[in-house]
Design a protein around this motif. Structure first.
Motif, PDB file in Angstrom:
ATOM      1  N   VAL A  19     -12.317  15.198 -26.835  1.00  0.00           N
ATOM      2  CA  VAL A  19     -12.237  15.639 -28.230  1.00  0.00           C
ATOM      3  C   VAL A  19     -11.582  14.592 -29.129  1.00  0.00           C
ATOM      4  N   LEU A  20     -10.652  13.803 -28.568  1.00  0.00           N
ATOM      5  CA  LEU A  20      -9.931  12.883 -29.451  1.00  0.00           C
ATOM      6  C   LEU A  20     -10.605  11.514 -29.543  1.00  0.00           C
ATOM      7  N   VAL A  21     -11.285  11.096 -28.497  1.00  0.00           N
ATOM      8  CA  VAL A  21     -11.870   9.759 -28.523  1.00  0.00           C
ATOM      9  C   VAL A  21     -13.397   9.803 -28.584  1.00  0.00           C
ATOM     10  N   ASN A  23     -15.647  12.199 -29.039  1.00  0.00           N
ATOM     11  CA  ASN A  23     -16.323  12.899 -30.133  1.00  0.00           C
ATOM     12  C   ASN A  23     -16.320  12.081 -31.419  1.00  0.00           C
ATOM     13  N   GLN A  24     -15.379  11.163 -31.533  1.00  0.00           N
ATOM     14  CA  GLN A  24     -15.290  10.376 -32.759  1.00  0.00           C
ATOM     15  C   GLN A  24     -16.177   9.139 -32.711  1.00  0.00           C
ATOM     16  N   GLU A  26     -19.412   7.623 -32.861  1.00  0.00           N
ATOM     17  CA  GLU A  26     -20.770   8.017 -33.213  1.00  0.00           C
ATOM     18  C   GLU A  26     -21.563   6.757 -33.502  1.00  0.00           C
ATOM     19  N   ILE A  27     -22.477   6.418 -32.596  1.00  0.00           N
ATOM     20  CA  ILE A  27     -23.183   5.162 -32.759  1.00  0.00           C
ATOM     21  C   ILE A  27     -24.616   5.390 -33.203  1.00  0.00           C
ATOM     22  N   ILE A  31     -26.861   9.859 -30.105  1.00  0.00           N
ATOM     23  CA  ILE A  31     -26.188   9.688 -28.817  1.00  0.00           C
ATOM     24  C   ILE A  31     -24.834  10.397 -28.837  1.00  0.00           C
ATOM     25  N   GLN A  32     -24.586  11.171 -27.792  1.00  0.00           N
ATOM     26  CA  GLN A  32     -23.277  11.795 -27.648  1.00  0.00           C
ATOM     27  C   GLN A  32     -22.737  11.489 -26.264  1.00  0.00           C
ATOM     28  N   ILE A  66     -12.289  22.889 -30.298  1.00  0.00           N
ATOM     29  CA  ILE A  66     -11.835  21.809 -31.166  1.00  0.00           C
ATOM     30  C   ILE A  66     -12.995  21.096 -31.830  1.00  0.00           C
ATOM     31  N   SER A  67     -14.167  21.054 -31.176  1.00  0.00           N
ATOM     32  CA  SER A  67     -15.225  20.237 -31.762  1.00  0.00           C
ATOM     33  C   SER A  67     -16.281  21.050 -32.507  1.00  0.00           C
TER      34      SER A  67
ATOM     35  N   SER B  42     -12.476  25.200 -35.002  1.00  0.00           N
ATOM     36  CA  SER B  42     -11.356  24.273 -35.124  1.00  0.00           C
ATOM     37  C   SER B  42     -10.370  24.708 -36.189  1.00  0.00           C
ATOM     38  N   SER B  47      -6.024  24.023 -32.283  1.00  0.00           N
ATOM     39  CA  SER B  47      -6.942  22.908 -32.512  1.00  0.00           C
ATOM     40  C   SER B  47      -6.701  22.261 -33.861  1.00  0.00           C
ATOM     41  N   GLN B  54      -4.343  13.840 -34.792  1.00  0.00           N
ATOM     42  CA  GLN B  54      -5.334  12.782 -34.603  1.00  0.00           C
ATOM     43  C   GLN B  54      -5.668  12.111 -35.923  1.00  0.00           C
ATOM     44  N   ASN B 113     -11.620  16.279 -39.410  1.00  0.00           N
ATOM     45  CA  ASN B 113     -12.498  16.101 -38.253  1.00  0.00           C
ATOM     46  C   ASN B 113     -13.929  16.168 -38.751  1.00  0.00           C
ATOM     47  N   THR B 117     -23.669  13.120 -35.658  1.00  0.00           N
ATOM     48  CA  THR B 117     -24.819  12.909 -34.786  1.00  0.00           C
ATOM     49  C   THR B 117     -25.343  14.195 -34.172  1.00  0.00           C
TER      50      THR B 117
END
Lengths: 171, 279
Positions: A19-21, A23-24, A26-27, A31-32, A66-67, B42, B47, B54, B113, B117
Protein backbone atom coordinates in the motif's frame (compact mmCIF):
# COMPACT_ATOMS: atom_id res chain seq x y z
CA UNK A 1 12.75 -17.33 15.36
CA UNK A 2 9.25 -18.35 16.29
CA UNK A 3 7.35 -19.33 13.14
CA UNK A 4 4.13 -17.46 14.01
CA UNK A 5 6.05 -14.30 14.78
CA UNK A 6 7.96 -14.65 11.51
CA UNK A 7 4.79 -14.82 9.45
CA UNK A 8 3.18 -11.90 11.28
CA UNK A 9 6.21 -9.77 10.43
CA UNK A 10 6.03 -10.88 6.81
CA UNK A 11 2.33 -10.05 6.74
CA UNK A 12 2.94 -6.51 8.00
CA UNK A 13 5.91 -5.90 5.71
CA UNK A 14 4.06 -7.17 2.64
CA UNK A 15 0.93 -5.10 3.34
CA UNK A 16 3.06 -2.02 3.99
CA UNK A 17 5.13 -2.58 0.85
CA UNK A 18 1.98 -3.02 -1.19
CA UNK A 19 0.00 0.00 0.00
CA UNK A 20 2.81 2.44 0.73
CA UNK A 21 5.23 1.74 -2.11
CA UNK A 22 3.87 -0.43 -4.92
CA UNK A 23 0.43 1.21 -5.12
CA UNK A 24 2.15 4.53 -5.69
CA UNK A 25 4.31 3.27 -8.55
CA UNK A 26 2.25 3.90 -11.64
CA UNK A 27 4.12 3.44 -14.88
CA UNK A 28 1.14 3.42 -17.22
CA UNK A 29 -0.15 0.75 -19.64
CA UNK A 30 -2.45 -0.42 -16.84
CA UNK A 31 0.39 -2.14 -15.02
CA UNK A 32 -0.11 -2.87 -11.35
CA UNK A 33 2.45 -4.47 -9.08
CA UNK A 34 1.05 -6.94 -6.58
CA UNK A 35 3.51 -8.53 -4.22
CA UNK A 36 1.26 -9.79 -1.39
CA UNK A 37 0.41 -13.25 -2.91
CA UNK A 38 3.93 -14.19 -1.81
CA UNK A 39 2.68 -14.63 1.77
CA UNK A 40 0.34 -17.43 0.70
CA UNK A 41 3.07 -19.45 -0.97
CA UNK A 42 5.40 -18.96 2.02
CA UNK A 43 2.90 -20.27 4.59
CA UNK A 44 3.91 -23.64 6.12
CA UNK A 45 3.11 -26.77 4.12
CA UNK A 46 1.13 -28.41 6.92
CA UNK A 47 -1.16 -25.47 7.70
CA UNK A 48 -4.88 -26.20 7.30
CA UNK A 49 -6.60 -24.67 4.32
CA UNK A 50 -9.29 -23.05 6.50
CA UNK A 51 -6.67 -21.12 8.47
CA UNK A 52 -5.08 -20.05 5.21
CA UNK A 53 -8.41 -18.82 3.86
CA UNK A 54 -8.90 -16.65 6.93
CA UNK A 55 -5.34 -15.30 6.74
CA UNK A 56 -5.92 -14.45 3.07
CA UNK A 57 -9.22 -12.80 3.95
CA UNK A 58 -7.68 -10.57 6.64
CA UNK A 59 -4.74 -9.69 4.43
CA UNK A 60 -6.95 -8.83 1.47
CA UNK A 61 -9.22 -6.66 3.57
CA UNK A 62 -6.32 -4.74 5.09
CA UNK A 63 -5.00 -3.94 1.60
CA UNK A 64 -8.45 -3.14 0.22
CA UNK A 65 -9.16 -0.86 3.16
CA UNK A 66 -6.28 1.41 2.34
CA UNK A 67 -6.22 1.34 -1.44
CA UNK A 68 -9.96 1.92 -2.10
CA UNK A 69 -10.58 -1.30 -3.99
CA UNK A 70 -13.44 -2.45 -1.71
CA UNK A 71 -12.80 -6.21 -1.85
CA UNK A 72 -11.05 -6.77 -5.15
CA UNK A 73 -7.72 -7.83 -3.63
CA UNK A 74 -9.53 -10.01 -1.07
CA UNK A 75 -11.41 -11.86 -3.76
CA UNK A 76 -8.38 -12.65 -5.90
CA UNK A 77 -6.26 -13.63 -2.90
CA UNK A 78 -8.98 -16.03 -1.72
CA UNK A 79 -9.06 -17.69 -5.13
CA UNK A 80 -5.35 -18.53 -5.18
CA UNK A 81 -5.44 -19.61 -1.53
CA UNK A 82 -8.27 -22.01 -2.32
CA UNK A 83 -6.33 -23.38 -5.29
CA UNK A 84 -3.01 -23.62 -3.42
CA UNK A 85 -3.32 -27.28 -2.30
CA UNK A 86 -4.19 -28.37 -5.84
CA UNK A 87 -1.30 -26.43 -7.39
CA UNK A 88 1.14 -27.72 -4.77
CA UNK A 89 0.00 -31.27 -5.47
CA UNK A 90 0.49 -30.77 -9.19
CA UNK A 91 4.11 -29.74 -8.88
CA UNK A 92 4.94 -31.56 -5.63
CA UNK A 93 7.83 -33.99 -5.20
CA UNK A 94 6.93 -37.66 -5.48
CA UNK A 95 7.16 -38.43 -1.76
CA UNK A 96 5.32 -35.32 -0.55
CA UNK A 97 6.59 -32.08 0.90
CA UNK A 98 9.05 -31.92 3.77
CA UNK A 99 7.09 -30.02 6.40
CA UNK A 100 10.27 -28.60 7.87
CA UNK A 101 10.92 -26.73 4.66
CA UNK A 102 9.25 -23.59 3.41
CA UNK A 103 7.91 -22.75 -0.04
CA UNK A 104 10.57 -20.19 -0.90
CA UNK A 105 12.96 -20.17 -3.80
CA UNK A 106 16.07 -21.15 -1.86
CA UNK A 107 14.65 -24.23 -0.16
CA UNK A 108 12.43 -25.63 -2.91
CA UNK A 109 14.52 -24.72 -5.93
CA UNK A 110 14.10 -22.16 -8.65
CA UNK A 111 12.18 -24.42 -11.02
CA UNK A 112 9.56 -25.34 -8.46
CA UNK A 113 9.13 -21.75 -7.40
CA UNK A 114 8.79 -20.37 -10.91
CA UNK A 115 6.16 -22.92 -11.93
CA UNK A 116 4.12 -22.84 -8.70
CA UNK A 117 4.29 -19.15 -7.91
CA UNK A 118 4.12 -18.15 -11.57
CA UNK A 119 0.89 -20.09 -11.99
CA UNK A 120 -0.55 -18.59 -8.80
CA UNK A 121 0.35 -15.07 -9.88
CA UNK A 122 -1.19 -15.54 -13.32
CA UNK A 123 -4.47 -16.82 -11.81
CA UNK A 124 -4.44 -14.02 -9.25
CA UNK A 125 -3.81 -11.23 -11.77
CA UNK A 126 -6.26 -12.63 -14.32
CA UNK A 127 -9.05 -12.86 -11.73
CA UNK A 128 -8.21 -9.38 -10.44
CA UNK A 129 -8.27 -7.68 -13.84
CA UNK A 130 -11.34 -9.56 -15.07
CA UNK A 131 -13.30 -8.39 -12.04
CA UNK A 132 -11.88 -4.90 -12.25
CA UNK A 133 -12.80 -4.33 -15.88
CA UNK A 134 -15.80 -6.67 -16.02
CA UNK A 135 -16.58 -6.38 -19.74
CA UNK A 136 -16.30 -9.07 -22.36
CA UNK A 137 -15.31 -6.78 -25.19
CA UNK A 138 -12.27 -5.61 -23.22
CA UNK A 139 -10.81 -9.12 -22.85
CA UNK A 140 -7.72 -8.21 -24.85
CA UNK A 141 -7.03 -5.32 -22.52
CA UNK A 142 -7.39 -7.68 -19.54
CA UNK A 143 -4.90 -10.09 -21.10
CA UNK A 144 -2.40 -7.36 -21.92
CA UNK A 145 -2.66 -6.00 -18.39
CA UNK A 146 -2.09 -9.46 -16.96
CA UNK A 147 0.82 -10.31 -19.23
CA UNK A 148 2.56 -7.02 -18.50
CA UNK A 149 1.95 -7.05 -14.75
CA UNK A 150 2.80 -10.68 -13.89
CA UNK A 151 6.55 -10.58 -14.77
CA UNK A 152 7.00 -7.29 -12.91
CA UNK A 153 5.14 -8.53 -9.85
CA UNK A 154 7.25 -11.69 -9.98
CA UNK A 155 10.40 -9.60 -10.07
CA UNK A 156 9.30 -7.64 -7.01
CA UNK A 157 8.59 -10.91 -5.21
CA UNK A 158 12.13 -12.10 -5.97
CA UNK A 159 13.52 -8.86 -4.56
CA UNK A 160 11.35 -9.25 -1.48
CA UNK A 161 12.61 -12.80 -0.96
CA UNK A 162 16.21 -11.72 -1.32
CA UNK A 163 15.61 -9.09 1.35
CA UNK A 164 13.43 -10.84 3.91
CA UNK A 165 13.73 -14.61 3.50
CA UNK A 166 16.83 -16.15 5.01
CA UNK A 167 18.83 -18.53 2.88
CA UNK A 168 19.46 -22.00 4.34
CA UNK A 169 23.00 -22.47 5.64
CA UNK A 170 25.35 -24.51 3.51
CA UNK A 171 26.45 -27.68 5.18
CA UNK B 1 -29.68 -34.71 9.91
CA UNK B 2 -26.57 -36.83 10.01
CA UNK B 3 -26.31 -36.56 6.26
CA UNK B 4 -26.49 -32.81 6.47
CA UNK B 5 -23.67 -32.65 9.01
CA UNK B 6 -21.64 -35.04 6.90
CA UNK B 7 -22.25 -32.80 3.90
CA UNK B 8 -21.04 -29.72 5.76
CA UNK B 9 -17.99 -31.57 7.04
CA UNK B 10 -17.11 -32.77 3.59
CA UNK B 11 -17.51 -29.45 1.84
CA UNK B 12 -16.56 -27.12 4.70
CA UNK B 13 -13.51 -25.74 2.92
CA UNK B 14 -15.49 -24.96 -0.18
CA UNK B 15 -18.36 -23.46 1.83
CA UNK B 16 -16.03 -21.18 3.80
CA UNK B 17 -14.35 -20.17 0.55
CA UNK B 18 -17.68 -19.35 -1.07
CA UNK B 19 -18.84 -17.41 1.98
CA UNK B 20 -15.70 -15.24 2.14
CA UNK B 21 -15.63 -14.81 -1.62
CA UNK B 22 -19.27 -13.78 -1.65
CA UNK B 23 -18.59 -11.18 1.06
CA UNK B 24 -15.65 -9.73 -0.90
CA UNK B 25 -17.53 -9.52 -4.19
CA UNK B 26 -20.67 -8.17 -2.56
CA UNK B 27 -18.77 -5.31 -0.91
CA UNK B 28 -16.87 -4.61 -4.12
CA UNK B 29 -19.92 -4.26 -6.33
CA UNK B 30 -22.08 -2.37 -3.80
CA UNK B 31 -19.33 0.02 -2.72
CA UNK B 32 -18.59 0.99 -6.31
CA UNK B 33 -22.02 2.54 -6.54
CA UNK B 34 -22.79 3.57 -3.01
CA UNK B 35 -20.64 2.86 0.05
CA UNK B 36 -22.66 1.63 3.02
CA UNK B 37 -20.13 2.34 5.75
CA UNK B 38 -16.72 3.85 6.30
CA UNK B 39 -15.02 0.52 6.93
CA UNK B 40 -13.19 -1.02 3.99
CA UNK B 41 -12.54 2.41 2.51
CA UNK B 42 -9.58 4.66 3.06
CA UNK B 43 -11.63 7.10 5.11
CA UNK B 44 -11.56 4.80 8.15
CA UNK B 45 -9.43 6.06 10.98
CA UNK B 46 -6.50 3.65 10.68
CA UNK B 47 -6.04 3.83 6.92
CA UNK B 48 -6.54 7.58 6.98
CA UNK B 49 -3.75 7.87 9.51
CA UNK B 50 -1.41 5.64 7.48
CA UNK B 51 -2.08 7.63 4.32
CA UNK B 52 -1.53 10.93 6.13
CA UNK B 53 1.88 9.82 7.35
CA UNK B 54 2.76 8.59 3.88
CA UNK B 55 1.63 11.82 2.29
CA UNK B 56 3.67 13.84 4.80
CA UNK B 57 6.74 12.17 3.36
CA UNK B 58 5.90 12.03 -0.34
CA UNK B 59 4.23 15.42 -0.76
CA UNK B 60 7.59 17.16 -0.97
CA UNK B 61 8.55 15.37 -4.17
CA UNK B 62 6.20 17.50 -6.28
CA UNK B 63 6.58 20.63 -4.21
CA UNK B 64 8.12 22.90 -6.81
CA UNK B 65 5.65 22.00 -9.58
CA UNK B 66 2.75 22.49 -7.23
CA UNK B 67 4.06 25.81 -5.99
CA UNK B 68 4.41 26.91 -9.57
CA UNK B 69 0.84 25.89 -10.35
CA UNK B 70 -0.50 27.72 -7.32
CA UNK B 71 1.52 30.79 -8.17
CA UNK B 72 0.04 30.85 -11.66
CA UNK B 73 -3.44 30.56 -10.25
CA UNK B 74 -2.67 33.35 -7.77
CA UNK B 75 -1.58 35.60 -10.60
CA UNK B 76 -4.77 34.92 -12.45
CA UNK B 77 -6.90 35.69 -9.42
CA UNK B 78 -4.85 38.70 -8.34
CA UNK B 79 -5.55 40.28 -11.68
CA UNK B 80 -9.18 40.40 -10.72
CA UNK B 81 -8.71 42.08 -7.36
CA UNK B 82 -9.85 45.71 -7.02
CA UNK B 83 -6.27 46.73 -6.26
CA UNK B 84 -5.13 45.82 -9.75
CA UNK B 85 -7.64 48.09 -11.39
CA UNK B 86 -7.38 51.79 -11.76
CA UNK B 87 -10.49 53.51 -10.59
CA UNK B 88 -12.05 55.49 -13.40
CA UNK B 89 -14.96 57.04 -11.60
CA UNK B 90 -15.24 58.12 -8.00
CA UNK B 91 -18.17 58.85 -5.83
CA UNK B 92 -20.43 55.93 -6.59
CA UNK B 93 -22.81 55.08 -3.81
CA UNK B 94 -22.29 51.73 -2.21
CA UNK B 95 -25.37 49.56 -2.40
CA UNK B 96 -26.21 46.28 -0.79
CA UNK B 97 -26.21 43.90 -3.70
CA UNK B 98 -29.45 42.03 -4.17
CA UNK B 99 -28.79 40.92 -7.73
CA UNK B 100 -26.08 38.41 -6.86
CA UNK B 101 -26.28 35.82 -4.15
CA UNK B 102 -23.45 33.52 -3.33
CA UNK B 103 -24.32 30.07 -4.69
CA UNK B 104 -21.05 28.16 -4.52
CA UNK B 105 -18.47 28.04 -1.78
CA UNK B 106 -15.10 26.33 -2.07
CA UNK B 107 -13.24 24.34 0.55
CA UNK B 108 -9.51 23.72 -0.05
CA UNK B 109 -8.19 20.16 0.35
CA UNK B 110 -5.11 18.04 -0.25
CA UNK B 111 -5.10 14.71 -2.06
CA UNK B 112 -3.31 12.25 0.23
CA UNK B 113 -3.76 9.12 -1.85
CA UNK B 114 -4.39 8.76 -5.54
CA UNK B 115 -4.23 6.15 -8.28
CA UNK B 116 -4.54 6.48 -12.02
CA UNK B 117 -3.94 3.05 -13.56
CA UNK B 118 -6.89 1.16 -12.13
CA UNK B 119 -10.25 0.80 -13.82
CA UNK B 120 -11.92 2.79 -11.05
CA UNK B 121 -9.67 5.35 -9.46
CA UNK B 122 -10.47 6.96 -6.15
CA UNK B 123 -8.65 9.82 -4.42
CA UNK B 124 -8.50 10.29 -0.66
CA UNK B 125 -8.72 13.85 0.66
CA UNK B 126 -7.48 15.07 4.02
CA UNK B 127 -10.76 16.73 5.05
CA UNK B 128 -14.05 15.19 6.05
CA UNK B 129 -17.53 15.83 7.38
CA UNK B 130 -16.17 17.97 10.25
CA UNK B 131 -15.16 20.47 7.56
CA UNK B 132 -18.53 20.17 5.87
CA UNK B 133 -17.84 17.53 3.24
CA UNK B 134 -20.81 15.38 2.23
CA UNK B 135 -21.56 12.63 -0.25
CA UNK B 136 -22.19 14.05 -3.72
CA UNK B 137 -20.18 17.28 -3.59
CA UNK B 138 -18.10 18.23 -6.62
CA UNK B 139 -14.30 18.44 -6.53
CA UNK B 140 -12.10 20.40 -8.93
CA UNK B 141 -8.56 21.70 -9.17
CA UNK B 142 -7.14 24.86 -10.65
CA UNK B 143 -7.05 23.26 -14.11
CA UNK B 144 -10.18 21.17 -14.33
CA UNK B 145 -12.76 19.00 -12.65
CA UNK B 146 -11.66 16.05 -10.55
CA UNK B 147 -14.71 14.13 -9.38
CA UNK B 148 -17.52 13.74 -6.89
CA UNK B 149 -17.23 12.94 -3.17
CA UNK B 150 -18.06 9.25 -2.69
CA UNK B 151 -17.96 8.90 1.09
CA UNK B 152 -16.81 11.12 3.95
CA UNK B 153 -15.82 10.26 7.50
CA UNK B 154 -15.04 12.76 10.25
CA UNK B 155 -11.59 13.67 8.98
CA UNK B 156 -11.18 12.09 5.54
CA UNK B 157 -13.15 11.67 2.37
CA UNK B 158 -12.94 9.56 -0.77
CA UNK B 159 -13.53 11.12 -4.17
CA UNK B 160 -14.90 9.13 -7.10
CA UNK B 161 -12.81 10.69 -9.84
CA UNK B 162 -13.39 11.34 -13.50
CA UNK B 163 -11.26 8.24 -14.04
CA UNK B 164 -14.03 5.80 -13.08
CA UNK B 165 -16.54 3.83 -15.07
CA UNK B 166 -19.83 5.44 -14.04
CA UNK B 167 -18.89 9.03 -13.36
CA UNK B 168 -21.36 10.56 -15.89
CA UNK B 169 -20.68 14.26 -15.37
CA UNK B 170 -22.76 16.32 -17.77
CA UNK B 171 -20.43 18.42 -19.89
CA UNK B 172 -20.89 20.67 -22.88
CA UNK B 173 -18.80 21.52 -25.91
CA UNK B 174 -18.28 25.23 -26.34
CA UNK B 175 -19.20 27.45 -28.08
CA UNK B 176 -22.18 25.54 -29.51
CA UNK B 177 -23.35 24.35 -26.12
CA UNK B 178 -23.86 20.73 -27.12
CA UNK B 179 -24.02 18.53 -24.10
CA UNK B 180 -23.30 14.89 -23.38
CA UNK B 181 -22.03 12.63 -20.62
CA UNK B 182 -18.36 12.29 -19.72
CA UNK B 183 -17.03 8.70 -19.72
CA UNK B 184 -13.67 7.03 -19.22
CA UNK B 185 -12.66 3.76 -20.86
CA UNK B 186 -10.00 2.74 -18.34
CA UNK B 187 -6.93 2.98 -20.56
CA UNK B 188 -5.37 6.38 -20.73
CA UNK B 189 -5.54 8.76 -17.74
CA UNK B 190 -5.04 11.70 -20.09
CA UNK B 191 -8.05 11.09 -22.33
CA UNK B 192 -11.78 10.66 -21.77
CA UNK B 193 -14.77 10.57 -24.04
CA UNK B 194 -18.20 12.15 -24.35
CA UNK B 195 -21.21 10.12 -25.42
CA UNK B 196 -24.55 11.21 -26.78
CA UNK B 197 -23.34 13.83 -29.28
CA UNK B 198 -25.32 13.72 -32.54
CA UNK B 199 -23.16 13.52 -35.68
CA UNK B 200 -25.06 16.03 -37.78
CA UNK B 201 -23.33 18.86 -35.99
CA UNK B 202 -19.88 20.08 -36.81
CA UNK B 203 -17.45 20.19 -33.95
CA UNK B 204 -14.14 21.93 -34.29
CA UNK B 205 -11.02 20.21 -33.07
CA UNK B 206 -9.57 21.64 -29.87
CA UNK B 207 -12.83 23.34 -28.90
CA UNK B 208 -13.18 23.70 -25.18
CA UNK B 209 -15.20 21.28 -23.04
CA UNK B 210 -16.68 22.64 -19.83
CA UNK B 211 -19.17 21.52 -17.22
CA UNK B 212 -22.82 22.16 -17.89
CA UNK B 213 -23.82 22.68 -14.28
CA UNK B 214 -27.14 20.92 -14.67
CA UNK B 215 -27.22 18.83 -11.53
CA UNK B 216 -25.86 21.53 -9.25
CA UNK B 217 -22.73 19.53 -8.37
CA UNK B 218 -20.44 21.68 -10.51
CA UNK B 219 -21.01 25.33 -11.38
CA UNK B 220 -21.42 26.07 -15.05
CA UNK B 221 -18.28 26.58 -17.10
CA UNK B 222 -15.59 24.72 -15.14
CA UNK B 223 -12.80 23.48 -17.36
CA UNK B 224 -12.77 19.80 -18.32
CA UNK B 225 -10.56 19.52 -21.38
CA UNK B 226 -10.40 19.93 -25.12
CA UNK B 227 -11.83 17.94 -28.04
CA UNK B 228 -9.05 15.89 -29.56
CA UNK B 229 -10.70 13.48 -31.99
CA UNK B 230 -14.11 12.53 -33.34
CA UNK B 231 -14.80 8.86 -33.91
CA UNK B 232 -18.00 7.68 -35.59
CA UNK B 233 -20.06 5.16 -33.61
CA UNK B 234 -20.98 2.14 -35.70
CA UNK B 235 -24.66 1.93 -36.53
CA UNK B 236 -25.70 5.04 -34.67
CA UNK B 237 -25.89 8.67 -35.74
CA UNK B 238 -23.53 9.68 -32.95
CA UNK B 239 -19.98 10.89 -32.49
CA UNK B 240 -17.71 9.35 -29.92
CA UNK B 241 -15.85 12.49 -28.91
CA UNK B 242 -12.38 11.87 -27.49
CA UNK B 243 -11.26 14.66 -25.21
CA UNK B 244 -7.95 15.46 -23.61
CA UNK B 245 -8.28 16.36 -19.93
CA UNK B 246 -6.82 19.69 -18.97
CA UNK B 247 -5.76 18.33 -15.58
CA UNK B 248 -3.06 15.70 -15.27
CA UNK B 249 -4.62 13.32 -12.74
CA UNK B 250 -1.35 11.53 -12.12
CA UNK B 251 0.31 14.43 -10.33
CA UNK B 252 -2.65 16.13 -8.67
CA UNK B 253 -2.27 17.40 -5.12
CA UNK B 254 -4.33 20.50 -4.35
CA UNK B 255 -8.06 20.48 -4.97
CA UNK B 256 -11.18 22.41 -3.98
CA UNK B 257 -14.46 20.91 -2.86
CA UNK B 258 -17.57 22.70 -4.10
CA UNK B 259 -20.37 23.42 -1.69
CA UNK B 260 -23.57 24.39 -3.46
CA UNK B 261 -25.63 26.50 -1.06
CA UNK B 262 -28.78 25.96 -3.13
CA UNK B 263 -28.37 22.22 -3.63
CA UNK B 264 -31.15 21.27 -1.25
CA UNK B 265 -33.52 23.71 -2.85
CA UNK B 266 -32.79 22.29 -6.30
CA UNK B 267 -33.14 18.68 -5.14
CA UNK B 268 -36.41 19.47 -3.40
CA UNK B 269 -37.79 21.15 -6.48
CA UNK B 270 -36.67 18.38 -8.80
CA UNK B 271 -38.15 15.69 -6.59
CA UNK B 272 -41.55 17.22 -7.24
CA UNK B 273 -41.42 16.14 -10.89
CA UNK B 274 -43.61 13.02 -11.12
CA UNK B 275 -41.74 9.94 -12.33
CA UNK B 276 -42.75 8.34 -15.59
CA UNK B 277 -45.10 5.47 -15.03
CA UNK B 278 -44.97 2.56 -17.40
CA UNK B 279 -48.33 1.39 -18.52
Amino acid sequence: MNIVFKHIIRFIVLVAAQVLVLNQLEIGFGIQFMVYPLLIVLLPFDLGIIYMLFIAFVMGLSIDGISNTFGLHTSSLLVITYLRPAIFKLFGPRDGYDILKEGNMYEMGTRWFISVFGLMLIIHHLWFFILEIFRFDDMLFVLSKTLLSVPLSFLFCLIFQAMFVSKPKER
Amino acid sequence: MRNLIAFFRRFRVFLIFVLLQFFALYTYFTYLNFPRSQYLTSVSRVSGLILTVQNDITKHFNLSTNNYKLQKENIRLRKRLPESFQRMQNGWAKINDTLFHQQYEYIPATVINSTSTKRNNFFTLNIGSKQGIKHGMGVFSDKGIVGIVHIASDHFSVVKTVLTENINVDVMIEPIGLFGLLKWDGRDPRRGSITGISNDLKIKKWSKVTTRGGSGIFPRGLNVGKVEKLNPVEGKPLWDVVIRFSEDYRTIQRVYVIKNLFQEEQNKLESLIPEDKEE
